[in-house]
Motif scaffolding. Structure first.
Motif, PDB file in Angstrom:
ATOM      1  N   ALA A   1      18.940  11.462 -18.982  1.00  0.00           N
ATOM      2  CA  ALA A   1      18.476  10.258 -18.289  1.00  0.00           C
ATOM      3  C   ALA A   1      19.260   9.030 -18.733  1.00  0.00           C
ATOM      4  O   ALA A   1      19.593   8.159 -17.918  1.00  0.00           O
ATOM      5  N   LEU A   2      19.564   8.949 -20.017  1.00  0.00           N
ATOM      6  CA  LEU A   2      20.339   7.820 -20.512  1.00  0.00           C
ATOM      7  C   LEU A   2      21.772   7.869 -20.005  1.00  0.00           C
ATOM      8  O   LEU A   2      22.377   6.836 -19.688  1.00  0.00           O
ATOM      9  N   SER A   3      22.337   9.062 -19.896  1.00  0.00           N
ATOM     10  CA  SER A   3      23.707   9.193 -19.388  1.00  0.00           C
ATOM     11  C   SER A   3      23.795   8.849 -17.908  1.00  0.00           C
ATOM     12  O   SER A   3      24.840   8.391 -17.435  1.00  0.00           O
ATOM     13  N   GLU A   4      22.714   9.085 -17.159  1.00  0.00           N
ATOM     14  CA  GLU A   4      22.713   8.732 -15.737  1.00  0.00           C
ATOM     15  C   GLU A   4      22.870   7.234 -15.515  1.00  0.00           C
ATOM     16  O   GLU A   4      23.362   6.804 -14.472  1.00  0.00           O
ATOM     17  N   LEU A   5      22.455   6.451 -16.495  1.00  0.00           N
ATOM     18  CA  LEU A   5      22.582   4.997 -16.388  1.00  0.00           C
ATOM     19  C   LEU A   5      23.957   4.508 -16.816  1.00  0.00           C
ATOM     20  O   LEU A   5      24.143   3.308 -17.039  1.00  0.00           O
ATOM     21  N   LYS A   6      24.906   5.440 -16.957  1.00  0.00           N
ATOM     22  CA  LYS A   6      26.293   5.113 -17.303  1.00  0.00           C
ATOM     23  C   LYS A   6      26.365   4.370 -18.632  1.00  0.00           C
ATOM     24  O   LYS A   6      26.982   3.312 -18.761  1.00  0.00           O
ATOM     25  N   SER A   7      25.703   4.950 -19.599  1.00  0.00           N
ATOM     26  CA  SER A   7      25.733   4.363 -20.929  1.00  0.00           C
ATOM     27  C   SER A   7      27.100   4.586 -21.563  1.00  0.00           C
ATOM     28  O   SER A   7      27.785   5.582 -21.294  1.00  0.00           O
ATOM     29  N   SER A   8      27.491   3.664 -22.437  1.00  0.00           N
ATOM     30  CA  SER A   8      28.782   3.793 -23.120  1.00  0.00           C
ATOM     31  C   SER A   8      28.777   4.925 -24.133  1.00  0.00           C
ATOM     32  O   SER A   8      29.836   5.335 -24.614  1.00  0.00           O
ATOM     33  N   GLN A   9      27.602   5.437 -24.458  1.00  0.00           N
ATOM     34  CA  GLN A   9      27.482   6.502 -25.443  1.00  0.00           C
ATOM     35  C   GLN A   9      27.309   7.875 -24.800  1.00  0.00           C
ATOM     36  O   GLN A   9      26.862   8.809 -25.459  1.00  0.00           O
ATOM     37  N   SER A  10      27.653   8.006 -23.534  1.00  0.00           N
ATOM     38  CA  SER A  10      27.431   9.271 -22.834  1.00  0.00           C
ATOM     39  C   SER A  10      28.199  10.415 -23.479  1.00  0.00           C
ATOM     40  O   SER A  10      27.668  11.524 -23.651  1.00  0.00           O
ATOM     41  N   ALA A  11      29.455  10.166 -23.851  1.00  0.00           N
ATOM     42  CA  ALA A  11      30.264  11.229 -24.458  1.00  0.00           C
ATOM     43  C   ALA A  11      29.692  11.653 -25.804  1.00  0.00           C
ATOM     44  O   ALA A  11      29.619  12.854 -26.117  1.00  0.00           O
TER      45      ALA A  11
END
Length: 452
Positions: A390-400
């Motif tokens: 869910a956090l990665s869907e918001l295009k967070s800078s920490q996705s990787a």
């Protein structure tokens, strides 16, 4: 007799006289044979190391040079290795290169073919693992070794994996068949619980209502895939009715101590899902169900913290973290639906950290002590993964970093599962579930490649 002797003597004298006449007059001794020249070949004069040096030099000359003049070839004794065969044409030595056969026009390159074969083998292994999970958990549930909620989680994971694998192979027509197979297993579970028929057993009636709810949810999904709106509406009515009944039963059981916190949270979630599906089917936007669900989770968090402050087992540190993670996740979804992206990002980040903390406690401390099993570790990782996604869907800078951390955690779970040698009871299904989660990660990567 004397005549014969006389005849022999006469013949001997005659032969002697003839020999004197034929022989040369001067008795010259034969001249001695001239001595042979001692020609020592180049190979016999060389040492072994010199021979190897010359061999190396001549090999380089033959393989690298375009050719040597014929006059020089008369003076130099070449060493020609067996794997280099020069072709002599017009006084030149040329290297003969092998001629490769032409490739057919429609031939698939070998590298791509081998990679596609590896993908097919991995897909077959993925489906096989999902089938193992289905068989093992069905066996454990039928023997009373696996609760209904864990059995349903295993079925959902296994059939979702098989459906994704079929979609990757462009076999979308098998989705309806797989959903019907899962429905038959849930129907069988309902019949088994009905046959048990023990009203005095703790949680029996709640499990029976829950099984009927799962069957209605599966009917609703099948009707949606079949594009049968009438059957979908009828199934959705059953889902709403059974969800409310399930929540009422678990609420009463929770108050008297017969149902745990997880059962009550699950019943509240069922009501929320039913209302959301009802709003989606009717095309009505209403967030009250999500607000009510968040309020129930807030009450659960308060109860867990109270248990923790009083030193009860229901207030263990990992349960406190999980109760907070569930609440923050739902509040993050609510903020996301309200287009408050910054708030939702904060809620999802908190949920991720809390779920990860619970997972670390279980795998580092409780599991080695025997107070947490592999399934407990798996369920905490599933919540951790949901918050991270869910956090990665918001295009967070920490996705990787989030993805890498989740992958490392899942790999550690796989290693932990593979170290289990005693696979009796429900352990075989728990191990297959971990491997099925790992295979799902592979399927997601394949789907992303196909979308590009």
């Amino acid at each position: 007799m004397s005549d014969r002797i006389h005849f022999c003597i006469s013949c001997s004298l005659l032969l002697f006289m003839v020999g004197l006449v034929v022989a040369p007059s001067s008795s010259q001794s034969p001249s001695p044979e001239p001595p042979r020249q001692n020609y020592t070949s180049l190979q016999t004069r060389q040492t072994v190391q010199q021979f190897l040096d010359e061999e190396s030099e001549q090999t380089a000359l033959v393989s690298l040079s375009g050719g040597l003049p014929e006059n020089n070839n008369q003076d130099i004794k070449h060493y020609i290795p067996l794997n280099v065969v020069p072709q002599i044409t017009a006084g030149k030595t040329e290297q003969q290169f092998p001629v490769s056969a032409p490739k057919p026009k429609n031939q698939v390159p070998k590298q791509n073919w081998s990679s596609s074969r590896a993908v097919r083998q991995k897909l077959e292994q993925t489906v096989e693992t999902a089938n193992d999970l289905i068989y093992q958990t069905e066996n454990s549930f039928s023997r009373g070794l696996l609760p209904l909620v864990d059995y349903n989680l295993a079925l959902n994971l296994a059939y979702d994996t098989k459906i994704k694998a079929a979609e990757i192979q462009n076999q979308n027509h098998v989705k309806l068949q797989l959903l019907n197979e899962k429905r038959n297993l849930i129907q069988k579970a309902v019949e088994q619980l009905q046959a048990f028929n023990q009203p005095a057993a703790q949680g029996w009636y709640g499990d029976l209502v829950h099984a009927r709810l799962l069957l209605a949810q599966n009917d609703y999904e099948i009707a949606g895939v079949s594009n049968n709106r009438d059957r979908q509406q009828a199934a959705l009515g059953q889902v709403t009715r059974l969800a409310n009944e399930y929540h009422s039963v678990r609420e009463v059981e929770f108050r008297v101590g017969e149902a745990g916190i997880d059962e009550y949270r699950r019943a509240s979630r069922a009501v929320n899902i039913a209302r959301q599906e009802q709003n989606r089917f009717s095309k009505v936007k209403d967030e009250t169900s999500l607000m009510n669900y968040a309020e129930d989770l807030r009450q659960i968090e308060t109860a867990v913290e109270w248990f923790s402050s009083n030193g009860a087992g229901l207030g263990r540190a990992d349960l406190v973290d999980l109760s907070k993670a569930h609440l923050n996740y739902v509040e993050g979804r609510y903020s996301q639906n309200q287009n408050r992206e910054s708030e939702s990002r904060k809620f999802f980040a908190d949920s991720l950290q809390q779920a990860k903390a619970a997972w670390e406690l279980r795998i580092d401390q409780y599991y080695p002590r025997g107070t947490a099993n592999l399934h407990d570790i798996t369920t905490s990782w599933i919540l951790w993964n949901a918050s991270g996604s869910a956090l990665s869907e918001l295009k967070s800078s920490q996705s990787a970093n989030i993805k890498q951390s989740l992958t490392e955690g899942l790999d550690r779970m796989v290693n932990t599962a593979d170290q289990i040698t005693d696979r009796r009871g429900r352990l075989a299904g728990d191990i297959s579930m971990v491997h099925c989660l790992k295979n799902s990660e592979f399927l997601v990567e394949l789907q992303n490649v196909q979308k590009k």
